[in-house]
Design an enzyme around this catalytic site. Sequence first.
Site, PDB file in Angstrom:
ATOM      1  N   ASP A 149       1.012  -1.107  -0.002  1.00 10.64           N
ATOM      2  CA  ASP A 149       0.040   0.615   0.429  1.00 10.64           C
ATOM      3  C   ASP A 149       1.378   1.311   0.214  1.00 10.64           C
ATOM      4  O   ASP A 149       2.596   0.886   0.358  1.00 10.64           O
ATOM      5  CB  ASP A 149      -1.166   0.169   1.077  1.00 10.64           C
ATOM      6  CG  ASP A 149      -1.518   1.041   1.041  1.00 10.64           C
ATOM      7  OD1 ASP A 149      -2.301   1.461  -0.133  1.00 10.64           O
ATOM      8  OD2 ASP A 149      -1.779   2.271   2.312  1.00 10.64           O
ATOM      9  N   ASP A 161       0.121   5.010   0.587  1.00 12.84           N
ATOM     10  CA  ASP A 161      -0.699   6.093   2.039  1.00 12.84           C
ATOM     11  C   ASP A 161      -0.337   5.452   3.386  1.00 12.84           C
ATOM     12  O   ASP A 161      -1.034   4.171   3.556  1.00 12.84           O
ATOM     13  CB  ASP A 161      -2.218   6.513   1.849  1.00 12.84           C
ATOM     14  CG  ASP A 161      -2.357   7.033   0.620  1.00 12.84           C
ATOM     15  OD1 ASP A 161      -1.305   8.654   0.254  1.00 12.84           O
ATOM     16  OD2 ASP A 161      -3.433   7.247  -0.427  1.00 12.84           O
ATOM     17  N   ASP A 201      -1.369  -0.847   6.135  1.00 13.76           N
ATOM     18  CA  ASP A 201      -1.695  -0.321   7.421  1.00 13.76           C
ATOM     19  C   ASP A 201      -3.175  -0.319   7.758  1.00 13.76           C
ATOM     20  O   ASP A 201      -3.483   0.176   9.121  1.00 13.76           O
ATOM     21  CB  ASP A 201      -0.942   0.920   7.386  1.00 13.76           C
ATOM     22  CG  ASP A 201      -1.942   2.750   6.199  1.00 13.76           C
ATOM     23  OD1 ASP A 201      -2.189   2.355   5.443  1.00 13.76           O
ATOM     24  OD2 ASP A 201      -2.342   3.368   6.947  1.00 13.76           O
TER      25      ASP A 201
END
Length: 342
Positions: A26, A28, A225
Amino acid sequence: MSRSVRTRPEGSGQALSEAYDTALLDLDGVVYAGGNAIAHAVESLETARAGGMHLAYVTNNALRTPDVVAEHLTELGIPTGPQDVITSAQAVARLISEQVPAGARVLVIGGEGLRVALRERGLVPVESADDDPVAVVQGYGGPELPWGRFAEACYAIARGVPWFASNTDLTIPSGRGIAPGNGAAVEVVRIATGAEPQVAGKPLPPMHRETILRTGAKRPLVVGDRLDTDIEGAFNGGVDSLLVLTGVTDGAQLLAAPPQHRPTFVDADLRGLLTGQREVTEAGDGFACGGWTAAAGAGELRLSGDGEALDGLRALCAAAWTVAGEGVCELDGGKALARLGL
């Protein structure tokens, strides 16, 4: 497909960059936040790549094109080509192309990433509900997306045009904090129309399929995250995952994770790719990791010992997830997490 319920993070005697052939990262909250590289990301990814791990960047953000994302990563010191970037715009464009004729018009509510992905699939982006679209696609359009764009979507959907969404993330990390994501914009249209979109992005199968098709990964490791997109997406795809604590997920959310949100591994940041993972073992009526022992009782999660904070968190996960089984742990872990500074 039947799956066993994960009750503890796994250990690994190998560095994760050696145990897996491809990292599906990922962006961001993992590689950057607010456009700036997260601490340790650049050097960790360079070391993983130098050791032979293929790096691919998988994002639910449909605003930017793969070329723009690759250029940004390269500027940060992470050499990347557009072929190594997979976006929810690409996943939703494929999903639409499988349901409408070639050359069909699609009303775009979002940014350039959606338009480029649609053209790649032989579809024609249009801007108005009066342009005779056969589908509506909605993706993150940035903080300046005009309110009138939502009205265009509503006009088309009210006429019976099918609605697609790149993703439904309610929030997105920024350099100033947490901001509304595409999911919040999708809710605006949902409330106004009563319709339900077909969704392509993480954690749903179309995004995982797009990622595997484009990377050819054989032993992928999802790195993210967010529990409800990255980790659940790995769960749905039947692949392992690494949660890093540089984005939106905190210790309390991790301890309360239901089975589909429990990562295979947990680490502080992307340096976790370069190391093995400490094993969690049973210790009496609790669980031990490093110098810590965690147990459940008297309405709370208890922690004793000393050592690295991450080892304590891994032990607490084992205690919480074991008690929760197929549900959610409702025991108070506040005091234990405070001991770890988490």
